[in-house]
Motif scaffolding. Structure first.
Motif, PDB file in Angstrom:
ATOM      1  N   PRO A  59      46.474   3.753  12.892  1.00 13.89           N
ATOM      2  CA  PRO A  59      45.561   4.898  12.970  1.00 13.89           C
ATOM      3  C   PRO A  59      45.916   5.871  14.082  1.00 13.89           C
ATOM      4  N   ALA A  60      46.386   5.352  15.222  1.00 15.90           N
ATOM      5  CA  ALA A  60      46.735   6.236  16.341  1.00 15.90           C
ATOM      6  C   ALA A  60      47.851   7.199  15.962  1.00 15.90           C
ATOM      7  N   VAL A  61      48.816   6.724  15.162  1.00 17.47           N
ATOM      8  CA  VAL A  61      49.920   7.578  14.720  1.00 17.47           C
ATOM      9  C   VAL A  61      49.396   8.668  13.794  1.00 17.47           C
ATOM     10  N   ILE A  62      48.495   8.290  12.887  1.00 26.58           N
ATOM     11  CA  ILE A  62      47.933   9.259  11.942  1.00 26.58           C
ATOM     12  C   ILE A  62      47.068  10.279  12.681  1.00 26.58           C
ATOM     13  N   GLU A  63      46.253   9.821  13.629  1.00 29.23           N
ATOM     14  CA  GLU A  63      45.407  10.727  14.402  1.00 29.23           C
ATOM     15  C   GLU A  63      46.249  11.776  15.118  1.00 29.23           C
ATOM     16  N   GLU A  64      47.340  11.332  15.731  1.00 32.06           N
ATOM     17  CA  GLU A  64      48.205  12.259  16.445  1.00 32.06           C
ATOM     18  C   GLU A  64      48.810  13.287  15.493  1.00 32.06           C
ATOM     19  N   ALA A  65      49.166  12.848  14.285  1.00 33.96           N
ATOM     20  CA  ALA A  65      49.718  13.763  13.287  1.00 33.96           C
ATOM     21  C   ALA A  65      48.680  14.801  12.871  1.00 33.96           C
ATOM     22  N   ILE A  66      47.438  14.370  12.692  1.00 35.54           N
ATOM     23  CA  ILE A  66      46.372  15.295  12.301  1.00 35.54           C
ATOM     24  C   ILE A  66      46.098  16.289  13.424  1.00 35.54           C
ATOM     25  N   LYS A  67      46.048  15.818  14.653  1.00 35.03           N
ATOM     26  CA  LYS A  67      45.817  16.713  15.789  1.00 35.03           C
ATOM     27  C   LYS A  67      46.904  17.782  15.876  1.00 35.03           C
ATOM     28  N   THR A  68      48.146  17.354  15.759  1.00 43.44           N
ATOM     29  CA  THR A  68      49.263  18.294  15.830  1.00 43.44           C
ATOM     30  C   THR A  68      49.171  19.336  14.728  1.00 43.44           C
ATOM     31  N   SER A  69      48.802  18.902  13.524  1.00 43.94           N
ATOM     32  CA  SER A  69      48.713  19.816  12.389  1.00 43.94           C
ATOM     33  C   SER A  69      47.592  20.827  12.571  1.00 43.94           C
ATOM     34  N   LEU A  70      46.447  20.388  13.074  1.00 50.72           N
ATOM     35  CA  LEU A  70      45.320  21.295  13.260  1.00 50.72           C
ATOM     36  C   LEU A  70      45.576  22.292  14.385  1.00 50.72           C
ATOM     37  N   VAL A  71      46.245  21.862  15.438  1.00 48.45           N
ATOM     38  CA  VAL A  71      46.630  22.793  16.501  1.00 48.45           C
ATOM     39  C   VAL A  71      47.544  23.876  15.942  1.00 48.45           C
ATOM     40  N   SER A  72      48.500  23.475  15.125  1.00 51.13           N
ATOM     41  CA  SER A  72      49.429  24.432  14.520  1.00 51.13           C
ATOM     42  C   SER A  72      48.681  25.416  13.627  1.00 51.13           C
ATOM     43  N   ALA A  73      47.764  24.904  12.811  1.00 50.61           N
ATOM     44  CA  ALA A  73      47.002  25.772  11.911  1.00 50.61           C
ATOM     45  C   ALA A  73      46.116  26.736  12.689  1.00 50.61           C
ATOM     46  N   TYR A  74      45.501  26.245  13.739  1.00 50.13           N
ATOM     47  CA  TYR A  74      44.620  27.087  14.544  1.00 50.13           C
ATOM     48  C   TYR A  74      45.400  28.238  15.182  1.00 50.13           C
ATOM     49  N   LYS A  75      46.542  27.920  15.787  1.00 45.92           N
ATOM     50  CA  LYS A  75      47.340  28.948  16.454  1.00 45.92           C
ATOM     51  C   LYS A  75      47.872  29.977  15.477  1.00 45.92           C
ATOM     52  N   LYS A  76      48.135  29.537  14.266  1.00 45.45           N
ATOM     53  CA  LYS A  76      48.647  30.465  13.264  1.00 45.45           C
ATOM     54  C   LYS A  76      47.602  31.511  12.912  1.00 45.45           C
TER      55      LYS A  76
END
Length: 363
Positions: free
Chosen positions: A25-42
């Motif tokens: 789960p920790a690996v998946i959580e980190e992937a989701i966080k990274t993706s949402l940060v990218s989407a937000y900045k875009k």
């Protein structure tokens, strides 16, 4: 009244992904966080210092914006005025970092699609890393798979959660492999390629023969019988030298099995390849004599300095000792590590080679 279907919580989704993908789960959580940060900045500016956190109490994803406290704001995305900061944080001072929770507006379809794409990509990368780690630790091991497809002779073999590649050069000559066929193969190498792990398989590797006997012979698994050496010409013939750590166990008999059942299972897996099983001997002359089985040997004269051996055989055994196209002699040399020169009794007499009838009487 019809009840609405209950939506799975984030934790439940992560648990399911862990079961299905084998990811923590920790690996998946980190992937989701990274993706949402990218989407937000875009959508809201690449300079903004956004931070994503999982709220374990509400099972929600919270968005925080970090701003530096300054006397005069030049960039509102990364800075906040001192007076504004002190409204919420009375003790704030210039140079501090203020973190404020934000409810993103219009974080709509494009942002969601971006987040989804990055999540899928990150999950795929993490899954590839997991697969690479799993199979990299299994190099030199044997695996069983199903042939998925064949393209220009190259077989793709399905191995549970990964695909293995069986190149043409690693296939047994003359073997007719079909899609849907179950087969065993040896993992030669695992490469961490850009498109995912490449698991290179072999059906001709000498160690495949060893692994197959380990699967079939309990005495090898338990350590009572040891495989000392293997020489193989895939699809044609192989020789395997075995020894026993227990004087009450016949190593050759253990490998042959009741009514030949164990060696037959290996032969069937290797498409009818002939297998000679011999006793390993610590004495070079005895070992070399055994390695030329099924030929009868009269004497073996070893030269340890040159690592060479002259083998004298009865006249009618010469062709058998050499084998078709020299195969028996060639395999014996590979098996023992000695250079072997085979001579008939007549040839030895003509060359005045001094030999004795050590292993068999004159026929």
């Amino acid at each position: 009244m019809k009840k609405k279907a209950k939506k799975d919580s984030l934790r439940e989704i992560l648990t399911l992904l862990e079961i299905e993908k084998g990811l923590k789960p920790a690996v998946i959580e980190e992937a989701i966080k990274t993706s949402l940060v990218s989407a937000y900045k875009k959508n809201y500016g690449s300079d903004v210092n956004v931070r994503i956190e999982f709220n374990s109490k509400t099972d929600a994803i919270d968005v925080f914006i970090d701003r530096i406290v300054v006397a005069e704001v030049e960039d509102p995305q990364t800075e906040i005025a001192l007076l504004d900061a002190q409204e919420s944080y009375p003790h704030a001072k210039i140079g501090d970092t203020i973190s404020e929770k934000e409810e993103p507006k219009n974080f709509g379809r494009i942002a969601a699609q971006t987040a989804k794409q990055v999540i899928v990509q990150k999950l795929r990368e993490a899954e590839r890393g997991h697969v690479f780690k799993e199979f990299a630790s299994r190099e030199s091991d044997i695996v069983t798979g199903i042939v998925d497809r064949i393209d220009h002779g190259v077989c793709t073999v399905r191995l549970n959660n990964a695909d293995g590649m069986l190149p043409v050069a690693e296939q047994i000559p003359g073997e007719d492999i079909q899609a849907g066929q179950r087969l065993k193969a040896y993992i030669v190498e695992v490469r961490n390629a850009a498109k995912g792990p490449q698991i290179i398989l072999s059906r001709i590797h000498a160690d495949l023969l060893s692994r197959l006997f380990e699967l079939e012979v309990p005495e090898i698994q338990d350590g009572y019988v040891e495989i000392k050496s293997v020489a193989r010409e895939a699809g044609m013939r192989s020789k395997i030298a075995v020894a026993s750590n227990d004087e009450n166990i016949d190593p050759v008999g253990a490998c042959v099995g009741p009514n030949g059942s164990r060696v037959r299972a290996v032969v069937d897996e290797l498409n009818g390849e002939k297998i000679d099983i011999i006793n390993w001997e610590p004495s070079p002359d005895l070992y070399i004599a055994e390695s030329l089985s099924p030929s009868v040997v009269i004497d073996v004269l070893v030269d340890e300095e040159e690592n060479k051996a002259i083998v004298v055989v009865p006249d009618d055994q010469l062709s058998l000792a050499i084998g078709k196209e020299g195969q028996n002699a060639r395999l014996a040399a590979k098996l023992t590590g000695w250079k072997i020169d085979i001579k008939s009794k007549s040839q030895a007499d003509e060359q005045e080679i001094n030999y004795n009838f050590i292993f068999s009487d004159e026929m």
